[in-house]
Design a protein around this motif. Structure first.
Motif: not given
Length: 292
Positions: A69-83
């Protein structure tokens, strides 16, 4: 803004998610000292790869057959890639899926996407992963239920006694078993419950045998405490709590928090069993509470 990288046949969609939502044990391949584009090429070569996590500092690459799941609002987010290659999204719906996908035999907490929650992620404790995986909800606060019966009577067959012979039979649950397909509680699964005596009650039930409910004064000793805070789940708010059976029974002191995560009640009767009266206990996904 979501960006798309394209190189040869690779199309990777960048999103953001929290690192704690990603299960490293589900990686189908990992490696170090890989440029980002090579990481994408490895994903393209892997038949089951649908997403990847890339750490540019370590130049580390992890490939997954799961889309988180995406989570744009978290305090500790990382870049994650979907093929993006027309694959159907796959997520584990049970502990058995996790074991089959990753080959892990380690019991522990995993993100599961049950059909009963419309595949919204739920943290599940997977037990017995080496043979026949079973699902449990880890309770951050102990959920307690006790039982007062004739073994606690100081004087046999006398109602409304002011005290009792200890101990009361009791079940203190640290984890509660569920049927993952329906999220229904397995109330008599005491695998992760601390038991006092041999209670006949299940999760969500209490029993009291100190006197008919119309008598006064008449103390009653059965108490239930339910607390699902921190699990992301609540008991179905439409469930009716009341008397299950008994002689002159009554549920008393019923309280439920506004967010449905805390429930408590007592029970009176000769003898009386109180708890879920309209059906089984079923957990539901709790919508995120917005801060005022």
């Amino acid at each position: 803004m979501i960006k798309v990288w394209t190189a040869s046949e690779i199309s990777l969609r960048q999103v953001r998610t929290r690192l704690d939502l990603i299960e490293p044990s589900l990686a189908i391949w990992s490696g170090f000292n890989y440029p980002f584009i090579w990481c994408g090429l490895e994903c393209l070569k892997e038949h089951n790869c649908v997403s990847l996590l890339y750490n540019s500092t370590e130049m580390s690459c992890k490939l997954f057959r799961v889309i988180y799941n995406e989570d744009k609002d978290g305090d500790d987010t990382v870049k994650y890639y979907i093929l993006d290659r027309g694959r159907t999204r796959w997520v584990p719906e049970s502990c058995k899926d996790v074991a089959t996908c990753s080959g892990t035999t380690t019991d522990g907490e995993y993100w599961i996407y049950p059909q009963a929650t419309n595949r919204k992620r739920v943290k599940i404790f997977c037990n017995n992963m080496s043979s026949d995986p079973l699902e449990y909800i880890t309770l951050r606060n102990t959920n307690s239920f006790n039982e007062h019966d004739k073994s606690n009577w100081p004087i046999m067959w006398q109602q409304c006694q002011s005290s009792y012979i200890p101990p009361l039979k009791r079940a203190d649950f640290q984890k509660v078993g569920i049927q993952i397909q329906t999220m229904e509680v397995n109330g008599l699964d005491f695998t992760f419950a601390l038991l006092t005596g041999t209670p006949t009650i299940s999760y969500g039930e209490i029993r009291d045998c100190n006197g008919e409910s119309f008598r006064s004064p008449c103390p009653h000793f059965a108490r239930a405490t339910i607390n699902t805070k921190g699990t992301g789940l609540v008991i179905d708010p439409s469930l009716t709590w009341g008397v299950i059976k008994g002689h002159y029974p009554e549920i008393r002191n019923f309280q439920k928090s506004t967010d449905d995560s805390e429930i408590s009640f007592t029970c009176a009767g000769w003898c009386a069993r109180c708890g879920p009266a309209s059906g089984p206990i079923i957990f539901q996904y709790q919508l995120r509470m917005h801060k005022p």
